[in-house]
Scaffold this active site. Structure first.
Site, PDB file in Angstrom:
ATOM      1  N   TYR B 141       0.816  -1.213   0.000  1.00  0.00           N
ATOM      2  CA  TYR B 141       0.000   0.000   0.000  1.00  0.00           C
ATOM      3  C   TYR B 141       0.852   1.265   0.000  1.00  0.00           C
ATOM      4  O   TYR B 141       0.471   2.274  -0.593  1.00  0.00           O
ATOM      5  CB  TYR B 141      -0.982  -0.012   1.176  1.00  0.00           C
ATOM      6  CG  TYR B 141      -2.152  -0.937   0.940  1.00  0.00           C
ATOM      7  CD1 TYR B 141      -3.025  -0.711  -0.120  1.00  0.00           C
ATOM      8  CD2 TYR B 141      -2.385  -2.037   1.756  1.00  0.00           C
ATOM      9  CE1 TYR B 141      -4.101  -1.560  -0.354  1.00  0.00           C
ATOM     10  CE2 TYR B 141      -3.454  -2.891   1.523  1.00  0.00           C
ATOM     11  CZ  TYR B 141      -4.311  -2.645   0.473  1.00  0.00           C
ATOM     12  OH  TYR B 141      -5.363  -3.481   0.241  1.00  0.00           O
ATOM     13  N   GLU B 240       2.749 -28.571  20.210  1.00  0.00           N
ATOM     14  CA  GLU B 240       1.875 -28.353  19.046  1.00  0.00           C
ATOM     15  C   GLU B 240       0.552 -27.673  19.391  1.00  0.00           C
ATOM     16  O   GLU B 240       0.165 -26.707  18.752  1.00  0.00           O
ATOM     17  CB  GLU B 240       1.584 -29.678  18.321  1.00  0.00           C
ATOM     18  CG  GLU B 240       0.591 -29.501  17.159  1.00  0.00           C
ATOM     19  CD  GLU B 240       0.387 -30.759  16.323  1.00  0.00           C
ATOM     20  OE1 GLU B 240       1.224 -31.674  16.402  1.00  0.00           O
ATOM     21  OE2 GLU B 240      -0.614 -30.808  15.588  1.00  0.00           O
ATOM     22  N   ASP B 292       1.758 -34.101  17.804  1.00  0.00           N
ATOM     23  CA  ASP B 292       0.960 -35.286  17.500  1.00  0.00           C
ATOM     24  C   ASP B 292       1.806 -36.300  16.735  1.00  0.00           C
ATOM     25  O   ASP B 292       2.668 -35.926  15.940  1.00  0.00           O
ATOM     26  CB  ASP B 292      -0.239 -34.907  16.617  1.00  0.00           C
ATOM     27  CG  ASP B 292      -1.315 -34.138  17.373  1.00  0.00           C
ATOM     28  OD1 ASP B 292      -1.246 -34.084  18.616  1.00  0.00           O
ATOM     29  OD2 ASP B 292      -2.222 -33.600  16.708  1.00  0.00           O
TER      30      ASP B 292
END
Lengths: 412, 412
Positions: B141, B240, B292
C-alpha cells in the site's frame, strides 16, 4: 486486479488538526490496602461461581437419581441448538436462545448417551473441585477409561458437551465455568490494563501489567472466567489484523490514546470474545472494532463479536459484546480517505446480500443496511492496511485520532 | 472411526518412579551492575546489525548508481528460490540455498521492476533509520504513492520483497532485519525466561518475566530481532496444541521441570521459529518438540521447525532450529502407552511416503525412516492429548518426566 479508485483530487492524504488525548497516570497503582481488598473480592467472586456450578450439577444428578430410585423414567431437557430457536432483540443486544427443548428420557435405547451425559457432568464437577480444566479433546480421551460409557468418536463427546453447555447456560453458567475450555489460542492484548489472575493452587493473585511487554503482548489464556481487571483506559480497540495491532503496539498508541489494544486475528476465538466482554462489562468500557471494509470483516468478524452467531446462540449471553461499535474501515472511509481497493468477488457479494436478506442483526439496523448497500454499489472492498498509502503511521497520526473524535457517528 | 488398539494388558497406565527435577532460583535476578552491562550489550548488538543493513543497502544502490553514471547497464543478481537450488547437510543442519542466481539487468523491459526493487530497498533503509517496520501488505500500500513505480497487485510486491530478502540473506541479513515483518501472530511463551526488549523510541530495556503471566502467556511480537534473553532454564519445550500448552502452563510445569514452554499452534509462524532459534542459540538451550504422532506433525510441523522448508531455503539459516529433537509422541509411544488412535487416511499415507521418498531430511536420518515405516505399518496415528486417557495430568506427572530422563533416545 486491484481496482484503484481514481479521484480528481491530488494524491494528498486527508488531514485533521486533532491530536490524540494525553495519557493519564499509569494503571494499576492501587494502594496496598485497596489491592488486598480487590484480591479478596476476586477470590470470593470466583468461589461463588464454582459453588453455584457444583450445586447445579449436584441438583441435576440428584433429580435423576431420585427418579431412578422411585422407579420412574428420568429425563433431561436440553434447549434446542439451532437458528430456528433463536431470536434477536436490540434491547438485550445479542442472539438469544428460544424456549424449544429436546427431552432425553432414560430408556434401553438412550442408556449409553444418558450415562455419558452424567459422566461428563461428573467430570465437570471433579474439574471444578480440583480447580482443573479439560479441552473437548481431553474429555474425549478421558472417556476412554469410562468402560461402556466411553465415546467412540470425538464428535459424539463434543455433542454431549454442547448439550450440557446449553443445559447449564439457561442457569447462566458457561462451558468455561464447567471447566471445559477451548483448544484455541486467545488473542493478544497490550495497553493500559492490569489483569488479575489467581494462582490455580495458592489462589495468590498475579498482577499482569499490559503496559510492560515491549513490542510483545499478553496472550489471553484459554479460559478467562477467573480474571479480574484494573484499568483507567477510556476504551477497548479490537483490531482485525496482526500487522495493525503490532504497529499500534510498537508505537504505544495505547499510551497516547489511553486505551487497550486487542488483536482479534480474524474471527475472534471464544476466549478473546469472552475476555473483551468481561473487560468491557466490568470496567464499563466502550469497545470499538477496527476491521477490513469487506462483507467478511463486517458480517463475520464484527457481527460475531457483537451479537454472536446463529447456530451457537446459547453462547451469546457470555461471548458476544453488544456494546461493540464499528469504528471502521467504513464504505464511506474508502471515499473520504481515497483508499486503494480491490473489487468485490462473487463470494463477497453473496455474503453481503445474505446478510441484508436473512441476518436479524442487519435487518434490525438501518444504518448497516445503508452501509452494506453503499458497499455493494461501489463494488469494491478495502483492507485496514490500505491506509498505509498515506504513510505507514498515518493510521496512528491521522485516521484513528480523527475517528475517535466522532464516536457517536460509529455504525451500531 | 477411532480404531482403538486393543491390548491384552489391563487398562492401567504405564508408570515411572521418576520425579521432575526441582526448580532452581527464579530467573532474571541479575545484579544491577550486570543488568546495566547487559542493556548496553543489547543496544550495541542491535545497532551493529542496523548499521550493517544500511551499509549493504547503500553499497548495492551505489553500485547501480555508479554503473548508470558510467553509462553501463546495471544488474542485480538474486539467488534462485526453488527446491532445485537447495541442499541439505547434517552438519549445518538445515536446507541451504545453492549458488544459482537469476540476473535482473536494467533494460527498457525491466525498468519498472528494477525501479520497484530499488524503491523497496529505499523503504527498508528508511525503516531501519527511523526504527520502524512494515508488513508485506503495508509495503504494497505504501507503493501506491510511488507513482509509476507503484505495484498493481500485492503478489508483485511480495515477489520483489522475496527477491530482496534472498539477495540480503547471502550476507546474513534477514527480512526482519530489513524491517519487513510478518502479518501473523507469534506463538505464546511461558516459563523460566526473562525477555529483554528495547523501547523503540528511548532504547530503554523492558524486562519481561515469563513466569509472571498467571494462566496467560507472553505473546511473541511479529519481529524478534531486537530481543535478548536471560534464563536459567534447562531446555525449551515446543508444543503443538494450545490445549496441552495451557495445561502445562496452568500447572506450572516450567517450574517443576525448569524449562520454557512455547506454543507452536500448528505449523509455527516465522516469528515463533525465529524466537526459538535465537533463544536456543544465545542461551545454548536444547529444544524438544512435543507434537501429535502423525505424518503432518512429524513431516510438516517438526520438520519445518528443525530444517525449514524446501521452497524457502533462503530463510532456513535464520528460521530453522537444527538443534531441535523429537520428544514425542513417537510411533513407539503409541504401543508403550497404549494410546487411543485413529486410522491413517489416504492423505496421511501419501504424506509419509513422500517424506520417505523425496525429503532430504528423512533420507538423511535412518531413525526417522524406521519410525515412519513403523507408523505406516501400524496404520494409525495418535494425538498428544490421547495421553489424557490415563488422567488429564498424566502428561505432566508421568509421560514428560519419564521422557525427559531419556533425551539421548529422542529422534533426531
Amino acid at each position: 486486479m486491484a481496482a484503484r479508485k481514481k479521484t480528481s483530487k491530488a494524491a494528498k492524504p486527508p488531514r485533521s488538526e486533532a491530536k490524540p488525548s494525553e495519557g493519564g497516570p499509569p494503571p494499576g497503582k492501587a494502594k496496598p490496602g485497596e489491592a488486598r481488598q480487590t484480591d479478596a473480592l476476586v477470590k470470593r467472586r470466583n468461589q461463588k461461581f464454582d459453588t453455584l456450578t457444583v450445586d447445579l450439577i449436584r441438583k441435576t444428578a440428584s433429580t435423576v437419581h431420585g427418579e431412578i430410585r422411585g422407579r420412574k423414567k428420568p429425563d433431561l431437557a436440553f434447549p434446542v441448538r439451532s437458528l430456528r430457536n433463536v431470536s434477536y432483540s436490540q434491547k438485550t443486544g445479542y442472539f438469544e436462545m428460544g424456549r424449544q427443548k429436546k427431552i432425553r428420557t432414560l430408556t434401553v435405547n438412550t442408556v449409553k448417551s444418558f450415562a455419558q451425559t452424567l459422566r461428563m457432568m461428573g467430570l465437570s464437577k471433579q474439574l471444578v473441585e480440583t480447580n482443573d480444566f479439560a479441552t473437548k479433546r481431553d474429555a474425549y480421551y478421558q472417556s476412554k477409561n469410562w468402560e461402556e460409557a466411553r465415546f467412540d468418536e470425538q464428535p459424539e463427546s463434543d455433542s454431549v458437551m454442547d448439550d450440557i453447555e446449553a443445559l447449564f447456560s439457561v442457569q447462566g453458567i458457561s462451558r468455561e465455568q464447567l471447566r471445559f475450555i477451548p483448544d484455541e489460542h486467545g488473542g493478544a492484548v497490550a495497553g493500559r490494563l492490569v489483569v488479575l489472575d489467581p494462582d490455580r493452587e495458592t489462589g495468590e493473585i498475579e498482577r499482569i501489567d499490559c503496559t510492560r511487554f515491549g513490542s510483545g503482548a499478553y496472550s489471553i489464556p484459554s479460559s478467562v472466567e477467573q480474571l479480574s481487571f484494573e484499568t483507567d483506559a477510556k476504551f477497548i480497540l479490537a483490531i482485525e489484523t496482526g500487522g495493525v495491532f503490532q504497529r499500534l503496539q510498537s508505537h504505544k498508541f495505547w499510551q497516547t490514546a489511553n486505551c487497550i489494544l486487542i488483536s482479534l486475528a480474524g474471527v475472534p476465538t471464544r476466549a478473546t470474545r469472552r475476555f473483551i466482554r468481561k473487560l468491557s462489562d466490568e470496567c464499563k468500557l466502550p469497545v470499538y472494532a477496527f476491521v477490513d471494509c469487506d462483507p467478511y470483516g463486517i458480517s463475520n468478524i464484527y457481527r460475531t463479536l457483537k451479537v454472536g452467531s446463529g447456530n451457537a446462540a446459547h453462547l451469546s449471553q457470555f461471548f458476544c459484546v453488544p456494546q461493540a461499535r464499528y469504528l471502521g474501515v467504513t464504505p464511506q472511509d474508502i471515499l473520504d480517505y481515497q483508499l486503494p481497493t480491490h473489487p468485490l468477488v462473487d463470494v463477497d457479494i453473496k455474503r453481503a446480500r445474505d446478510a441484508l436478506k436473512n441476518d436479524p442483526f442487519f435487518k434490525a439496523h438501518k444504518p448497516w443496511q445503508k452501509a452494506m448497500d453503499q458497499l455493494l454499489k461501489m463494488g469494491v472492498r478495502a483492507e485496514q492496511q490500505a491506509l498505509a498509502k498515506w504513510g505507514l503511521n498515518y493510521v496512528i497520526e491521522e485516521y484513528l485520532p480523527r475517528k475517535l473524535e466522532q464516536t457517536a457517528g460509529f455504525l451500531p
